[in-house]
Enzyme design. Structure first.
Site, mmCIF file in Angstrom:
data_model
loop_
_atom_site.group_PDB
_atom_site.id
_atom_site.type_symbol
_atom_site.label_atom_id
_atom_site.label_comp_id
_atom_site.label_asym_id
_atom_site.label_seq_id
_atom_site.Cartn_x
_atom_site.Cartn_y
_atom_site.Cartn_z
ATOM 1 N N HIS A 3 0.837 -1.206 0.000
ATOM 2 C CA HIS A 3 0.000 0.000 0.000
ATOM 3 C C HIS A 3 0.869 1.253 0.000
ATOM 4 C CE1 HIS A 3 -3.885 1.987 0.571
ATOM 5 N NE2 HIS A 3 -3.292 2.810 1.402
ATOM 6 N N CYS B 156 0.504 2.285 -4.884
ATOM 7 C CA CYS B 156 -0.163 3.506 -5.329
ATOM 8 C C CYS B 156 0.741 4.719 -5.117
ATOM 9 C CB CYS B 156 -1.458 3.702 -4.545
ATOM 10 S SG CYS B 156 -2.696 2.408 -4.831
#
Length: 284
Positions: A57, A113
């Site tokens: 993440h 991301c």
């Protein structure tokens, strides 16, 4: 390649297989990630080749130093971020990039991301779409206005642009980062590709599979991406910088809009739950 043993490779993962469930030293916590990075760069010397991979993440955080053009720092999110916080691109650069002496090669893959400039490298590759640009090699790279300059040869393959997200994907009943899958496919299929051709293959494969993210290439040293061959161990670019460190020539204001609550880490509150993650570091 890299020998597959504990003296040459460290893998942190938050899966629950039998080998990892009971050993907290190999979970991707903030402290363990720092330990792994320190292990990777400790004692390196000219001729060493390193590899760093993170699939997990990522997010963004307002940059109050005035260095980032978009007013945001890119961050990675450890599994214990709620208690111990995130890790910014400034910290990653200071831990992985700045310590490397000239003659050391680090290849990094960040499939998360907002990872476009995840290591704060000073040169961003520009895809050359016409013959005019191909004849002007200096235009292959866009130099950061506030560059973070270092001595080593560091190349980052990132899963998407800073403003984009990186998708997860299932293949052969296994979950993983879509960009990591395309990266592995390109490496297996292409014979001695240039960096330009390698990036094109990754982007084309993602597009064919229906993903909109656009992987990025950045570097600590400029080079001819049309001619340099992709290799994790061979071909080390020499240091081209007479000055080393962060050079601030312009002050950018912090971003006013924090972006989506899902992917941006706000100072006032922690982000939403982090996804599964893996960090690996290899030395040869």
């Amino acid at each position: 390649g890299y020998p597959n043993d504990s003296s040459h490779m460290v893998v942190l993962t938050d899966d629950n297989n039998n080998n990892n469930r009971s050993n907290s030293n190999y979970k991707p916590t903030r402290n363990n990630i720092f330990k792994a990075m320190q292990w990777l760069v400790q004692g390196v010397a000219s001729g060493d080749a390193l590899f760093f991979h993170i699939s997990g993440h990522g997010g963004q955080q307002r940059d109050k130093t005035g260095i980032e053009r978009d007013g945001l720092n890119e961050v990675i999110v450890p599994v214990d971020f709620g208690e111990n916080g995130i890790i910014t691109d400034d910290i990653l650069w200071g831990s992985l990039v700045y310590p490397l002496p000239a003659g050391v090669k680090l290849t990094a893959l960040m499939d998360c991301c907002h990872s476009g400039t995840g290591l704060d490298l000073p040169y961003e590759y520009i895809s050359l779409k016409n013959q005019l640009f191909r004849q002007r090699r200096r235009k292959q790279w866009r130099k950061d206005i506030n560059p973070a300059l270092s001595q080593g040869d560091v190349v980052l393959f990132s899963g998407c642009k800073d403003a984009q997200t990186s998708a997860d994907a299932y293949r052969r009943n296994e979950a993983g980062g879509a960009m990591t899958q395309s990266f592995i496919d390109a490496f297996r299929k292409l014979q001695c590709p240039s960096f330009h051709d390698f990036m094109k293959a990754i982007r084309d494969d993602l597009r064919r599979r229906g993903f909109t993210q656009r992987p990025q290439l950045s570097s600590s040293q400029p080079f001819n991406a049309q001619e340099r061959v992709v290799s994790f161990v061979h071909g080390i670019e020499p240091n081209q910088h007479s000055m080393i460190g962060r050079i601030k020539t312009f002050h950018f204001p912090p971003a006013q809009n924090s972006g989506s609550s899902r992917d941006v880490i706000a100072e006032a509150s922690p982000p939403l739950a982090a996804s599964s993650g893996m960090v690996s570091a290899q030395l040869v």
